[in-house]
Write an enzyme that holds these catalytic residues in place. Structure first.
Site, PDB file in Angstrom:
ATOM      1  N   GLU A   1       0.862  -1.201   0.000  1.00  0.00           N
ATOM      2  CA  GLU A   1       0.000   0.000   0.000  1.00  0.00           C
ATOM      3  C   GLU A   1       0.890   1.240   0.000  1.00  0.00           C
ATOM      4  OE1 GLU A   1      -3.309   1.048  -0.294  1.00  0.00           O
ATOM      5  OE2 GLU A   1      -2.282   2.965  -0.104  1.00  0.00           O
TER       6      GLU A   1
ATOM      7  N   LYS B   1     -19.748  10.435   4.398  1.00  0.00           N
ATOM      8  CA  LYS B   1     -21.005  10.128   5.087  1.00  0.00           C
ATOM      9  C   LYS B   1     -21.031  10.710   6.489  1.00  0.00           C
ATOM     10  CE  LYS B   1     -21.632   9.060   1.623  1.00  0.00           C
ATOM     11  NZ  LYS B   1     -20.959   8.787   0.330  1.00  0.00           N
TER      12      LYS B   1
ATOM     13  N   THR C   1     -15.632  17.963  -9.473  1.00  0.00           N
ATOM     14  CA  THR C   1     -15.974  16.572  -9.218  1.00  0.00           C
ATOM     15  C   THR C   1     -16.705  15.993 -10.440  1.00  0.00           C
ATOM     16  OG1 THR C   1     -17.395  15.226  -7.855  1.00  0.00           O
ATOM     17  CG2 THR C   1     -17.769  17.553  -7.681  1.00  0.00           C
TER      18      THR C   1
ATOM     19  N   HIS D   1     -44.620  -2.641  11.910  1.00  0.00           N
ATOM     20  CA  HIS D   1     -45.269  -1.337  11.873  1.00  0.00           C
ATOM     21  C   HIS D   1     -44.957  -0.562  13.144  1.00  0.00           C
ATOM     22  CE1 HIS D   1     -48.324   1.662  11.006  1.00  0.00           C
ATOM     23  NE2 HIS D   1     -48.778   1.523  12.254  1.00  0.00           N
TER      24      HIS D   1
HETATM   25  P1  FAD Z   1      -9.309   2.423  -3.407  1.00  0.00           P
HETATM   26  O1  FAD Z   1     -10.215   2.558  -2.264  1.00  0.00           O
HETATM   27  O2  FAD Z   1      -9.087   3.631  -4.261  1.00  0.00           O
HETATM   28  O3  FAD Z   1      -7.929   1.840  -2.901  1.00  0.00           O
HETATM   29  C1  FAD Z   1      -6.843   1.664  -3.739  1.00  0.00           C
HETATM   30  C2  FAD Z   1      -5.575   1.703  -2.918  1.00  0.00           C
HETATM   31  O4  FAD Z   1      -4.481   1.302  -3.750  1.00  0.00           O
HETATM   32  C3  FAD Z   1      -5.227   3.098  -2.399  1.00  0.00           C
HETATM   33  O5  FAD Z   1      -5.049   3.058  -1.009  1.00  0.00           O
HETATM   34  C4  FAD Z   1      -3.910   3.452  -3.120  1.00  0.00           C
HETATM   35  O6  FAD Z   1      -3.027   4.204  -2.311  1.00  0.00           O
HETATM   36  C5  FAD Z   1      -3.323   2.074  -3.416  1.00  0.00           C
HETATM   37  N1  FAD Z   1      -2.429   2.004  -4.568  1.00  0.00           N
HETATM   38  C6  FAD Z   1      -2.647   2.467  -5.830  1.00  0.00           C
HETATM   39  N2  FAD Z   1      -1.589   2.180  -6.629  1.00  0.00           N
HETATM   40  C7  FAD Z   1      -0.686   1.527  -5.863  1.00  0.00           C
HETATM   41  C8  FAD Z   1       0.606   0.966  -6.112  1.00  0.00           C
HETATM   42  N3  FAD Z   1       1.187   0.985  -7.328  1.00  0.00           N
HETATM   43  N4  FAD Z   1       1.266   0.384  -5.085  1.00  0.00           N
HETATM   44  C9  FAD Z   1       0.703   0.325  -3.839  1.00  0.00           C
HETATM   45  N5  FAD Z   1      -0.524   0.824  -3.557  1.00  0.00           N
HETATM   46  C10 FAD Z   1      -1.211   1.412  -4.546  1.00  0.00           C
HETATM   47  N6  FAD Z   1     -18.517   4.094  -2.892  1.00  0.00           N
HETATM   48  C11 FAD Z   1     -19.566   3.516  -2.285  1.00  0.00           C
HETATM   49  O7  FAD Z   1     -19.833   2.331  -2.528  1.00  0.00           O
HETATM   50  N7  FAD Z   1     -20.336   4.201  -1.374  1.00  0.00           N
HETATM   51  C12 FAD Z   1     -20.089   5.489  -1.063  1.00  0.00           C
HETATM   52  O8  FAD Z   1     -20.801   6.079  -0.247  1.00  0.00           O
HETATM   53  C13 FAD Z   1     -19.001   6.138  -1.700  1.00  0.00           C
HETATM   54  N8  FAD Z   1     -18.707   7.415  -1.411  1.00  0.00           N
HETATM   55  C14 FAD Z   1     -17.615   8.000  -1.998  1.00  0.00           C
HETATM   56  C15 FAD Z   1     -17.342   9.318  -1.688  1.00  0.00           C
HETATM   57  C16 FAD Z   1     -16.252   9.944  -2.256  1.00  0.00           C
HETATM   58  C17 FAD Z   1     -15.952  11.376  -1.905  1.00  0.00           C
HETATM   59  C18 FAD Z   1     -15.410   9.224  -3.144  1.00  0.00           C
HETATM   60  C19 FAD Z   1     -14.195   9.876  -3.738  1.00  0.00           C
HETATM   61  C20 FAD Z   1     -15.678   7.912  -3.469  1.00  0.00           C
HETATM   62  C21 FAD Z   1     -16.801   7.292  -2.907  1.00  0.00           C
HETATM   63  N9  FAD Z   1     -17.130   5.973  -3.210  1.00  0.00           N
HETATM   64  C22 FAD Z   1     -18.219   5.386  -2.619  1.00  0.00           C
HETATM   65  C23 FAD Z   1     -16.327   5.166  -4.147  1.00  0.00           C
HETATM   66  C24 FAD Z   1     -15.375   4.255  -3.368  1.00  0.00           C
HETATM   67  O9  FAD Z   1     -14.539   5.047  -2.568  1.00  0.00           O
HETATM   68  C25 FAD Z   1     -14.560   3.402  -4.332  1.00  0.00           C
HETATM   69  O10 FAD Z   1     -15.428   2.685  -5.182  1.00  0.00           O
HETATM   70  C26 FAD Z   1     -13.696   2.427  -3.567  1.00  0.00           C
HETATM   71  O11 FAD Z   1     -12.817   3.093  -2.692  1.00  0.00           O
HETATM   72  C27 FAD Z   1     -12.885   1.562  -4.531  1.00  0.00           C
HETATM   73  O12 FAD Z   1     -12.156   0.643  -3.792  1.00  0.00           O
HETATM   74  P2  FAD Z   1     -10.779   0.048  -4.336  1.00  0.00           P
HETATM   75  O13 FAD Z   1     -10.285  -0.874  -3.269  1.00  0.00           O
HETATM   76  O14 FAD Z   1     -10.959  -0.456  -5.710  1.00  0.00           O
HETATM   77  O15 FAD Z   1      -9.800   1.297  -4.470  1.00  0.00           O
HETATM   78  P1  NAI Z   2     -19.944  11.049 -11.467  1.00  0.00           P
HETATM   79  O1  NAI Z   2     -19.606  10.324 -12.706  1.00  0.00           O
HETATM   80  O2  NAI Z   2     -20.968  10.514 -10.556  1.00  0.00           O
HETATM   81  O3  NAI Z   2     -20.442  12.521 -11.848  1.00  0.00           O
HETATM   82  C1  NAI Z   2     -19.685  13.389 -12.625  1.00  0.00           C
HETATM   83  C2  NAI Z   2     -20.617  14.440 -13.182  1.00  0.00           C
HETATM   84  O4  NAI Z   2     -19.844  15.461 -13.771  1.00  0.00           O
HETATM   85  C3  NAI Z   2     -21.548  13.899 -14.252  1.00  0.00           C
HETATM   86  O5  NAI Z   2     -22.841  14.316 -13.955  1.00  0.00           O
HETATM   87  C4  NAI Z   2     -21.020  14.531 -15.536  1.00  0.00           C
HETATM   88  O6  NAI Z   2     -22.023  14.752 -16.497  1.00  0.00           O
HETATM   89  C5  NAI Z   2     -20.445  15.825 -14.992  1.00  0.00           C
HETATM   90  N1  NAI Z   2     -19.390  16.427 -15.811  1.00  0.00           N
HETATM   91  C6  NAI Z   2     -18.369  15.808 -16.453  1.00  0.00           C
HETATM   92  N2  NAI Z   2     -17.558  16.724 -17.054  1.00  0.00           N
HETATM   93  C7  NAI Z   2     -18.078  17.940 -16.753  1.00  0.00           C
HETATM   94  C8  NAI Z   2     -17.693  19.271 -17.040  1.00  0.00           C
HETATM   95  N3  NAI Z   2     -16.609  19.549 -17.757  1.00  0.00           N
HETATM   96  N4  NAI Z   2     -18.462  20.295 -16.576  1.00  0.00           N
HETATM   97  C9  NAI Z   2     -19.583  20.028 -15.827  1.00  0.00           C
HETATM   98  N5  NAI Z   2     -19.976  18.783 -15.519  1.00  0.00           N
HETATM   99  C10 NAI Z   2     -19.235  17.758 -15.956  1.00  0.00           C
HETATM  100  O7  NAI Z   2     -18.554  11.322 -10.737  1.00  0.00           O
HETATM  101  P2  NAI Z   2     -18.208  11.833  -9.268  1.00  0.00           P
HETATM  102  O8  NAI Z   2     -19.349  12.575  -8.688  1.00  0.00           O
HETATM  103  O9  NAI Z   2     -16.909  12.523  -9.400  1.00  0.00           O
HETATM  104  O10 NAI Z   2     -18.004  10.487  -8.475  1.00  0.00           O
HETATM  105  C11 NAI Z   2     -17.083   9.503  -8.949  1.00  0.00           C
HETATM  106  C12 NAI Z   2     -17.544   8.122  -8.625  1.00  0.00           C
HETATM  107  O11 NAI Z   2     -17.357   7.848  -7.247  1.00  0.00           O
HETATM  108  C13 NAI Z   2     -19.033   7.872  -8.851  1.00  0.00           C
HETATM  109  O12 NAI Z   2     -19.324   7.606 -10.201  1.00  0.00           O
HETATM  110  C14 NAI Z   2     -19.285   6.694  -7.969  1.00  0.00           C
HETATM  111  O13 NAI Z   2     -18.882   5.529  -8.644  1.00  0.00           O
HETATM  112  C15 NAI Z   2     -18.355   6.957  -6.798  1.00  0.00           C
HETATM  113  N6  NAI Z   2     -19.099   7.582  -5.687  1.00  0.00           N
HETATM  114  C16 NAI Z   2     -20.093   6.857  -5.075  1.00  0.00           C
HETATM  115  C17 NAI Z   2     -20.822   7.403  -4.055  1.00  0.00           C
HETATM  116  C18 NAI Z   2     -21.894   6.583  -3.433  1.00  0.00           C
HETATM  117  O14 NAI Z   2     -21.945   5.389  -3.678  1.00  0.00           O
HETATM  118  N7  NAI Z   2     -22.772   7.174  -2.619  1.00  0.00           N
HETATM  119  C19 NAI Z   2     -20.572   8.747  -3.548  1.00  0.00           C
HETATM  120  C20 NAI Z   2     -19.510   9.414  -4.252  1.00  0.00           C
HETATM  121  C21 NAI Z   2     -18.808   8.840  -5.262  1.00  0.00           C
END
Ligand code: FAD
Ligand code: NAI
Length: 467
Positions: free
Chosen positions: A34, A51, A266, A441
Site C-alpha cells: 500500500e 457520510k 468533481t 409497523h
Molecule cells: P481504493 O479505495 O481507491 O484503494 C486503492 C488503494 O491502492 C489506495 O489506497 C492506493 O493508495 C493504493 N495504490 C494504488 N496504486 C498503488 C501501487 N502501485 N502500489 C501500492 N498501492 C497502490 N462508494 C460507495 O460504494 N459508497 C459510497 O458512499 C461512496 N462514497 C464516496 C465518496 C467519495 C468522496 C469518493 C471519492 C468515493 C466514494 N465511493 C463510494 C467510491 C469508493 O470510494 C470506491 O469505489 C472504492 O474506494 C474503490 O475501492 P478500491 O479498493 O478499488 O480502491
Molecule cells: P460522477 O460520474 O458521478 O459525476 C460526474 C458528473 O460530472 C456527471 O454528472 C457529468 O455529467 C459531470 N461532468 C463531467 N464533465 C463535466 C464538465 N466539464 N463540466 C460540468 N460537468 C461535468 O462522478 P463523481 O461525482 O466525481 O463520483 C465519482 C464516482 O465515485 C461515482 O461515479 C461513484 O462511482 C463513486 N461515488 C459513489 C458514491 C456513493 O456510492 N454514494 C458517492 C460518491 C462517489
C-alpha cells in the site's frame, strides 16, 4: 490441504483489504502493498468521511427545522474545525481497525508503491523498498479524481473531493463542477451547513444515468434548498481576484462569470494504474483505463487478478469488496465466480436515493414487458414522525412472471431500505413475495411492501383506481 500460495495484493482499499483477509482465512500467505493508507480512498477520503460530514449536515438541518415539533434550539453553531476533527476520528478508528484485522490474520503489510518486474516478481519503492516474489498477484489500485483543464487541484482554491472533506473554513459561496454522485452529496451537505451552492452540470439533468423519477425529487429538493443547478453548463476556467474566484462558464445563455470563494471539481474518477509496470507483464488497460477481467477476476495473465475500481464500473466499494472475495476464493482453489444479479447504488443526497436492478428505460430497451407499483412516503406514518415525507418507492416487476426487475427509491433512509430489495432480486423473488412478507409497523420498509402491493392494485394506504 495444498501448500499455501504466496499472494501479493496491490492496494489496501475495500477491494484489496477484503481480498487479503479472505485469502488469509483460506490459509494463503498474503502480503499487501500500500503506497498511501490502509482502507484506500473509501475509508480515508471517500465513503466514510463523506457520510460522516453528510450526517452532520443532516443533523444541523434537522435541529434548525424542529420548531414545528415544539423544539426550538437557539444559538446552534457550527464549529467546522471540530467537525473535521470528529470525522478524522472516525476515519482513524476504521483504518486502525483494518490494520488490526490484517495483523490478526497474519497478513504482511509493506508500505510503498508496487511495480511489476515480471509475472512472478514485484518491486516496491519507498521507505520499505523491497522485491516480492508471488504465485498470484491481485491489482486493487482503485481510482483517482479526474482533473479538467483550467481547474488543477491544489486543494486550496480548487478542491477535489479530498479537499472538500477537510475544509478549514465554511465556504461562503461554493461552485461545484459536476452534478453527479459527489457533486450532489457534497453540494447538498455544504448547503445544509450554511454555504451558498451553485452546481454546474454538463448534461441536461443532475445525476445522469440514474432513475429519472427519483432524480426529479432530488432536483425539486435542490430548488427548495436554494441550491442553483445550472445544467448544460461548462466551466472554462477561473481567475482569482481579491480573495475571490471568478469562474467563467459557458451555457446556452452564452458566456458568464460566477463569483465564489471556493471551487469543488468533481467530474468523475478514472481507474488508477500509473507506475504499475503493466507492460512488463503484457497487460494493457482499455480506453477508459480499466483492466479487463473474466468472471473469476482473472486478467489476461492467468496468475494476475484485478478487483475494485480498476476492474470496471460501477466504481463502488461494495462491488469491489465482492470481487475481492471472489478473487480470494479462486486463488485458494475454490470454485467461485462473480455472478451477482444486481449491485445496489446508494446516493446520500437530501433526500437519499437508492436503486437496484433495471430501470423502466432499461426494461424497454431490453424489450421486457413490465408493471410498476409506487408508494409515496407522504402516506407513511413513520416518515411523518421523522418529518421526512418527500419521495417514494417504485417497484418494477416482470409483467408475466411477476419477478422483481428493479426497485428505485428516494426518501428517508432509503440507503438502508434498498438492502431488502437487493436480497429480494438476488433470491429471484416476485412482487407478490414482497407484498406477502409481514413488515413491522410503523417502519419505513412498509413503503416497500405497499409499493409491491401497488404492483397488483392492492396497496392499502393509497387509493388506486381499480384496473
Ligand atoms: P481504493 O479505495 O481507491 O484503494 C486503492 C488503494 O491502492 C489506495 O489506497 C492506493 O493508495 C493504493 N495504490 C494504488 N496504486 C498503488 C501501487 N502501485 N502500489 C501500492 N498501492 C497502490 N462508494 C460507495 O460504494 N459508497 C459510497 O458512499 C461512496 N462514497 C464516496 C465518496 C467519495 C468522496 C469518493 C471519492 C468515493 C466514494 N465511493 C463510494 C467510491 C469508493 O470510494 C470506491 O469505489 C472504492 O474506494 C474503490 O475501492 P478500491 O479498493 O478499488 O480502491
Ligand atoms: P460522477 O460520474 O458521478 O459525476 C460526474 C458528473 O460530472 C456527471 O454528472 C457529468 O455529467 C459531470 N461532468 C463531467 N464533465 C463535466 C464538465 N466539464 N463540466 C460540468 N460537468 C461535468 O462522478 P463523481 O461525482 O466525481 O463520483 C465519482 C464516482 O465515485 C461515482 O461515479 C461513484 O462511482 C463513486 N461515488 C459513489 C458514491 C456513493 O456510492 N454514494 C458517492 C460518491 C462517489
Amino acid at each position: 490441504m495444498s501448500s499455501p500460495r504466496k499472494v501479493v495484493i496491490i492496494g489496501a482499499g475495500p477491494a484489496g483489504y477484503v481480498c487479503a483477509i479472505r485469502l488469509a482465512q483460506l490459509g494463503q500467505q498474503v502480503t499487501v502493498v500500500e503506497k498511501e493508507y490502509l482502507g484506500g480512498s473509501c475509508l480515508n477520503v471517500g465513503c466514510i468521511p463523506s457520510k460522516a460530514m453528510i450526517a452532520a449536515g443532516a443533523l444541523f438541518h434537522k435541529i434548525g427545522n424542529a420548531g414545528v415539533m415544539g423544539i426550538t434550539a437557539t444559538d446552534v453553531k457550527l464549529d467546522i474545525a471540530k467537525l473535521v476533527e470528529w470525522k478524522a476520528g472516525i476515519v482513524g478508528k476504521l483504518t486502525g481497525g483494518v490494520g488490526g484485522l490484517l495483523k490478526n490474520h497474519k497478513v504482511s503489510v509493506v508500505y510503498g508503491a508496487a511495480t511489476f518486474e515480471s509475472d512472478s516478481t514485484l518491486r516496491v519503492s519507498g521507505e520499505q523498498a523491497t522485491t516480492l516474489q508471488f504465485d498470484a498477484a491481485v491489482i486493487a489500485t482503485g481510482s483517482v479524481p479526474i482533473e479538467i483543464p483550467g481547474f488543477a487541484f491544489d486543494e486550496d482554491e480548487v478542491w477535489s473531493s479530498t479537499g472538500a472533506l477537510a475544509p478549514k473554513v465554511l465556504p461562503g459561496h461554493l461552485v461545484v463542477i459536476g452534478g453527479g454522485y459527489i457533486g450532489l452529496e457534497l453540494g447538498m451537505m455544504y448547503r445544509r451547513l450554511g454555504s451558498q451552492v451553485t452546481i454546474l452540470e454538463a448534461t441536461p439533468g443532475a445525476l445522469p444515468g440514474q432513475e429519472r423519477d427519483c432524480v426529479k425529487v432530488i432536483e425539486r429538493s435542490l430548488k427548495k434548498m436554494k441550491v442553483k443547478l445550472r445544467t448544460e453548463t461548462f466551466a472554462q476556467g477561473y481567475e482569482r481576484k481579491g480573495g475571490e474566484s471568478h469562474v467563467r462558464i459557458e451555457s446556452k445563455r452564452g458566456e458568464e462569470t460566477i463569483v465564489c470563494d471556493q471551487i469543488l471539481s468533481t467530474v468523475g474518477r478514472r481507474p488508477y494504474s500509473a507506475g504499475l509496470g503493466l507492460d512488463e507483464v503484457g497487460l494493457a488497460t482499455d480506453e477508459w483505463g480499466f483492466l479487463a477481467v473474466d468472471e473469476t477476476m482473472r486478467t489476461a495473465v492467468p496468475n494476475i487478478y484485478a478487483i475494485g475500481d480498476i476492474a470496471g464500473q460501477p466504481m463502488l466499494a461494495h462491488k469491489g469488496s465482492r470481487e475481492g472475495l471472489v478473487a480470494a476464493g479462486v486463488i485458494a482453489g475454490l470454485k467461485e465466480a462473480y455472478d451477482a444479479r444486481c449491485v445496489p447504488a446508494v446516493i446520500f443526497t437530501a433526500p437519499e436515493m437508492a436503486s437496484v436492478g433495471l430501470t423502466e428505460e432499461q426494461c424497454t430497451e431490453q424489450g421486457r414487458a413490465f408493471v410498476t407499483g409506487q408508494f409515496p412516503f407522504a402516506a407513511s406514518g413513520r416518515a411523518m414522525s421523522l418529518m421526512e415525507t418527500e419521495g417514494f418507492v417504485k417497484i418494477i416487476a416482470d409483467a408475466e412472471s411477476d419477478e422483481l426487475l428493479g426497485v428505485h427509491m428516494v426518501g428517508p433512509e432509503v440507503t438502508e431500505l434498498i438492502a431488502e430489495a437487493t436480497l429480494a432480486i438476488e433470491m429471484g423473488a416476485t412482487a407478490e413475495d414482497l407484498a406477502r412478507t409481514i413488515h413491522a409497523h410503523p417502519t419505513l420498509p412498509e413503503a416497500v411492501m405497499e409499493a409491491a402491493e401497488a404492483v397488483h392494485g392492492m396497496a392499502i394506504h393509497i387509493f388506486q383506481k381499480p384496473k
